[in-house]
Motif scaffolding. Structure first.
Motif, PDB file in Angstrom:
ATOM      1  N   UNK A 107       1.167  -0.982  -0.251  1.00  0.00           N
ATOM      2  CA  UNK A 107      -0.519   0.021   0.006  1.00  0.00           C
ATOM      3  C   UNK A 107       0.811   1.909   0.129  1.00  0.00           C
ATOM      4  N   UNK A 108       1.578   1.341   0.807  1.00  0.00           N
ATOM      5  CA  UNK A 108       2.872   2.078   0.781  1.00  0.00           C
ATOM      6  C   UNK A 108       3.508   2.535  -0.865  1.00  0.00           C
ATOM      7  N   UNK A 109       4.174   1.544  -1.352  1.00  0.00           N
ATOM      8  CA  UNK A 109       4.470   1.498  -2.820  1.00  0.00           C
ATOM      9  C   UNK A 109       3.643   2.495  -3.069  1.00  0.00           C
ATOM     10  N   UNK A 110       2.378   1.742  -3.529  1.00  0.00           N
ATOM     11  CA  UNK A 110       0.930   2.173  -3.997  1.00  0.00           C
ATOM     12  C   UNK A 110       0.818   3.369  -4.423  1.00  0.00           C
ATOM     13  N   UNK A 111       0.691   3.993  -3.161  1.00  0.00           N
ATOM     14  CA  UNK A 111       0.755   5.416  -2.290  1.00  0.00           C
ATOM     15  C   UNK A 111       2.106   6.170  -2.947  1.00  0.00           C
ATOM     16  N   UNK A 112       3.338   5.637  -2.806  1.00  0.00           N
ATOM     17  CA  UNK A 112       4.284   6.828  -3.694  1.00  0.00           C
ATOM     18  C   UNK A 112       4.889   6.772  -4.749  1.00  0.00           C
ATOM     19  N   UNK A 113       4.023   5.876  -5.913  1.00  0.00           N
ATOM     20  CA  UNK A 113       3.366   5.791  -6.975  1.00  0.00           C
ATOM     21  C   UNK A 113       2.314   6.624  -7.372  1.00  0.00           C
ATOM     22  N   UNK A 114       1.237   7.270  -6.663  1.00  0.00           N
ATOM     23  CA  UNK A 114       0.779   7.926  -7.155  1.00  0.00           C
ATOM     24  C   UNK A 114       1.103   9.252  -6.110  1.00  0.00           C
ATOM     25  N   UNK A 115       2.276   9.664  -5.634  1.00  0.00           N
ATOM     26  CA  UNK A 115       2.187  11.043  -5.159  1.00  0.00           C
ATOM     27  C   UNK A 115       3.613  10.622  -4.696  1.00  0.00           C
ATOM     28  N   UNK A 116       4.422  11.679  -5.159  1.00  0.00           N
ATOM     29  CA  UNK A 116       5.565  11.151  -5.781  1.00  0.00           C
ATOM     30  C   UNK A 116       6.541  11.797  -3.743  1.00  0.00           C
TER      31      UNK A 116
END
Length: 200
Positions: free
Chosen positions: A110-119
Motif C-alpha cells: 500500500x505504501x509503494x502504491x501511495x508513493x507511485x501516485x504521489x511523489x
C-alpha cells in the motif's frame, strides 16, 4: 603507562566488538530472502552502528510494516524521473517488489502504491539509498558490486518499460530517457561510494 595499555586494550576490544557486529549483520543480510528479512537485519545493524540514520528513516514515517517498501524507494525514484509514473512503470515496480516478498494487500504494498501516485520527498529517496548503502558496505567488494548491479538492473527494468518499443526494435536506444539515465547514474555513484558504516 598503565593508562596507555588500558586504552590500547579498550580500542582492541571495541574493534573486535564491531567486527563481530559486522559479521552478524553480514550473515543476516546474506540469508535475507525477502525484503522484510533484509529490513529487519538493516534495522538491527543501524541500531548499533548508525542510530542517526535509523532515526532519519523513522522520522519519515517508516515503520516495521513499511520498511520493505522503503528498500524499494529507488525503483519509485526512477519511475518518477520524467515527472509522472506510467501505468507500466507502476506495475513493474509492484511486480519487482512482489518478487522480493512484498505481498499485495500488505502495508508495504500500500505504501509503494501511495508513493507511485504521489511523489515522495527527496529526503525519503536520499535516506533510503543511504540505508541500502549502509547494508552493502558490509559486503566484500566483489559481492557488494554484484548486489549493486542487481539493484541497478531493476532500476533499468523500471525505466525501460515505458520507452518506445519501436525505437528499441530499430536499435535506436534501450527506451530509457535521459532523465531516467541521470537518476540511475546518480544512484550508481551513491551505491558504489564505499565508506565504513562506523566512524573511525
Amino acid at each position: 603507562m598503565d593508562k596507555g595499555i588500558l586504552s590500547d586494550r579498550e580500542k582492541a576490544m571495541e574493534a573486535n566488538y564491531f567486527r563481530q557486529q559486522d559479521a552478524r549483520l553480514l550473515e543476516k543480510l546474506r540469508n535475507a530472502n525477502k525484503l522484510d528479512d533484509m529490513a529487519e537485519a538493516l534495522r538491527d545493524g543501524l541500531h548499533v552502528d548508525n542510530p542517526e540514520l535509523l532515526e532519519r528513516a523513522r522520522s519519515l514515517g517508516i515503520t516495521a510494516d513499511t520498511a520493505s517498501a522503503f528498500l524499494c524507494a529507488h525503483l519509485v525514484q526512477v519511475a518518477w524521473a520524467e515527472g509522472k509514473v506510467s501505468r507500466k512503470e507502476h506495475d513493474v515496480v509492484l511486480r519487482l517488489a512482489h518478487d522480493r516478498g512484498v505481498e499485495a494487500g500488505s502495508p508495504a504494498h500500500a505504501k509503494l502504491d501511495e508513493w507511485l501516485h504521489a511523489r515522495p520527498s527527496e529526503e525519503l529517496f536520499d535516506t533510503a539509498i543511504e540505508v541500502i548503502r549502509f547494508g552493502l558496505n558490509i559486503f566484500p567488494p566483489a559481492e557488494r558490486e554484484e548486489r549493486v548491479q542487481r539493484i541497478l538492473d531493476a532500476c533499468h527494468d523500471v525505466a525501460a518499460v515505458s520507452g518506445s518499443e519501436i525505437a528499441r526494435q530499430l536499435g535506436l536506444g534501450d527506451g530509457v530517457s535521459k532523465s531516467e539515465h541521470h537518476v540511475i547514474d546518480v544512484l550508481a555513484t551513491r551505491l558504489r561510494r564505499h565508506e565504513s558504516p562506523k566512524a573511525e
